[in-house]
Design an enzyme around this catalytic site. Structure first.
Site, PDB file in Angstrom:
ATOM      1  N   CYS A 178     -56.155   8.644 -24.889  1.00 50.26           N
ATOM      2  CA  CYS A 178     -55.180   7.778 -25.571  1.00 50.26           C
ATOM      3  C   CYS A 178     -55.762   6.422 -25.943  1.00 50.26           C
ATOM      4  O   CYS A 178     -55.561   5.940 -27.071  1.00 50.26           O
ATOM      5  CB  CYS A 178     -53.942   7.614 -24.701  1.00 50.26           C
ATOM      6  SG  CYS A 178     -54.305   7.222 -22.970  1.00 50.26           S
ATOM      7  N   HIS A 228     -49.766   1.506 -24.699  1.00 50.32           N
ATOM      8  CA  HIS A 228     -50.970   0.880 -24.155  1.00 50.32           C
ATOM      9  C   HIS A 228     -51.398  -0.317 -25.006  1.00 50.32           C
ATOM     10  O   HIS A 228     -51.200  -0.328 -26.224  1.00 50.32           O
ATOM     11  CB  HIS A 228     -52.139   1.871 -24.136  1.00 50.32           C
ATOM     12  CG  HIS A 228     -51.899   3.092 -23.308  1.00 50.32           C
ATOM     13  ND1 HIS A 228     -51.113   3.106 -22.173  1.00 50.32           N
ATOM     14  CD2 HIS A 228     -52.366   4.370 -23.446  1.00 50.32           C
ATOM     15  CE1 HIS A 228     -51.107   4.327 -21.650  1.00 50.32           C
ATOM     16  NE2 HIS A 228     -51.852   5.100 -22.409  1.00 50.32           N
TER      17      HIS A 228
END
Length: 312
Positions: free
Chosen positions: A128, A244
């Site tokens: 990710c 994130h």
């Protein structure tokens, strides 16, 4: 098009369903697979109810065009042959095949053409944090070759799955209720995540780095197609549910101005610039959770060298 989702009961599997629906992905037949424990569970998709099938080596994927798989690396390794043996394209979200030279590691905005080379009928989905970083790096690399990237990540609990998000919820509630530190339940993380940060994601390696940091190094080189790009990463878990963040310091071979970098990012597919510090506009996980783009802000020069730029 006939589609399968393997690992549908997990956080990523549920996100697969949401994104396929959100983008109106053309689906004729949908099949859902999971472990023995989740078999028999039902999910509603586009007004129709679907029952989860148990994934076994007898599972028949012959009518499936694409299988989106997020059931962990060991499951991917164990069942890849079962999923692909009749020609199904397996798009794998685990780390199982990412560094296999016969499996393309693809971020569509950066190296989409690599997806055409898939001799094992498997396409790897990168880590990710690597994905969002290379989406931002690719247009900058076109201005001047990137020599080195220093990155510190601020990774949400969602990266560790649904149990980790539940642990953040539960610990926060317990902490605010006055539960003593030594009585807080800790299982998804190495330490308490509520009101804390943890500089430890995945296992530690012999050199003191973590496997998460190693992934960012090797995956970036493969996706960008340039083994000479150096990456130094420090990965940190933060008490955020989703979305994130990363802080980058990018070193170029030549001088790149902030204005040129901003213009290149503005024009890049998948990138949205949020860089208006006068009005306190910059990327925030609380605003951007659930979105698809890579959001970039706080662009500024590094006063120690003309060849570096900072960005978030």
């Amino acid at each position: 098009m006939n589609i399968a989702i393997v690992g549908v009961s997990g956080a990523v599997g549920q996100e697969f369903l949401r994104v396929l629906d959100e983008h109106n992905f053309p689906i004729d037949t949908l099949r859902l697979f999971g472990s023995k424990r989740s078999a028999g569970t039902t999910y509603t998709f586009r007004g129709k109810e679907y029952t989860v099938e148990e994934l076994t080596h007898d599972s028949d994927f012959s009518d499936v065009k694409i299988a989106f798989v997020s059931a962990g690396g060991s499951t991917s390794l164990q069942y890849a042959g079962t999923i692909t043996r009749h020609g199904t394209l397996m798009i794998d979200n685990s780390s199982a095949f990412r560094m296999d030279p016969l499996v393309p590691l693809v971020v569509p905005e950066v190296n989409g053409e690599d997806a055409l080379f898939r001799p094992k009928r498997i396409i790897g989905n990168p880590n990710c944090t690597t994905i969002q970083m290379v989406v931002a790096l690719a247009p900058l690399n076109a201005l001047s070759p990137i020599r080195r990237v220093h990155v510190a990540t601020y990774q949400a609990a969602s990266g560790a799955g649904a149990p980790a998000m539940a642990e953040l919820y539960d610990q926060t509630r317990a902490f605010l209720d006055g539960t003593p530190e030594d009585e807080l339940e800790i299982s998804a993380f190495a330490h308490r995540i509520a009101f804390n940060t943890i500089p430890h994601i995945d296992v530690f390696l012999d050199d003191g780095s973590t496997k998460e940091e190693w992934k960012m190094v090797v995956e970036t080189k493969k996706i960008m197609g340039d083994p000479s790009i150096e990456v130094a990463a420090t990965c940190v878990r933060v008490p955020v549910l989703r979305c994130h963040g990363e802080a980058l310091n990018v070193e170029f071979a030549g001088v790149v101005t902030v204005e040129a970098a901003r213009a290149a990012l503005d024009a890049a597919p998948g990138v949205e610039v949020m860089d208006d510090t006068v009005n306190k506009v910059y990327p925030l996980p609380g605003l951007l959770a659930g979105t698809d783009g890579t959001f970039v802000g706080r662009l500024r020069t590094d006063p120690t060298t003309p060849h570096h730029i900072h960005l978030l």
